[in-house]
Structures are given as C-alpha cells and as structure tokens.
Design a protein around this motif. Sequence first.
Motif: not given
Length: 121
Positions: A97-118
């Motif tokens: 997805y690149g390195d823009g602000s949406p990716v910064l959000s999805i790789t931030a600690p708050a999002a990283t704490s929700t990683t789910l394997r599907v």
Amino acid sequence: MTDWDPADLAAIDHAGELRLAAHRPDGTLRPATVVWHVAVDGGLFVRSVRGDDGAWYRAVRRTGTGTVDAGGVHADVTFTRDDAHDPAVDRAYRAKYGDGSPVLSITAPAATSTTLRVDPR
C-alpha cells in the motif's frame, strides 16, 4: 488452523481490499466492512486501523468467526490474534500500500496490537 489454497491466497492478496463480515453470537453475519489485508508466510492478516475501537474488530473478537471476500474468493474463516508476524506484516503493508499516512496508521502501535490471522475453515 487450516492452510489457504495457494491460488486462493494469491487471488485474495492481489485484491486491494477485503470485505470482512463477523458472525454475531446467534450465528448471523454482521454487515461487511472493507479492510486492508496482506499475505505473509502463507497466511492472511488484517488489522484495525482504529485499534481496539474498530467496530468490526470488536465484533470479530467476540465470536472469532466470519467470512471474507476478495479477488473472487469467498471463504468462511476464523480470526486469531497473532503478533508473531508483526514485523513482516508491517513490511507487507508498506510493500502493498505504500508509505503514505494510511500505512503509517495501519503500522502504528494501536493497529499493530490488533493483528489477526485469518484462516479458512
């Protein structure tokens, strides 16, 4: 855990977005939500960009099951918390997805704490 068929996983991974619907406790499906997803080490992973506050994430955590649709593949799935792949998932999100602000959000600690394997079921 059941493994993805490699062709199905490749088709899902190639799609830019995944439609995800969680089961309610009574077995019915909640409305689908569009999320970003990545394939890493033969697995499919999703995160909540809103962290624990994401409605779809809270719903998935209640029952652990639902459905996904992407790349012409529809599957009944289970969702399992998985932090063992977080660095690779971060790299995969950036590569896809690149390195823009949406990716910064999805790789931030708050999002990283929700990683789910599907996993398919």
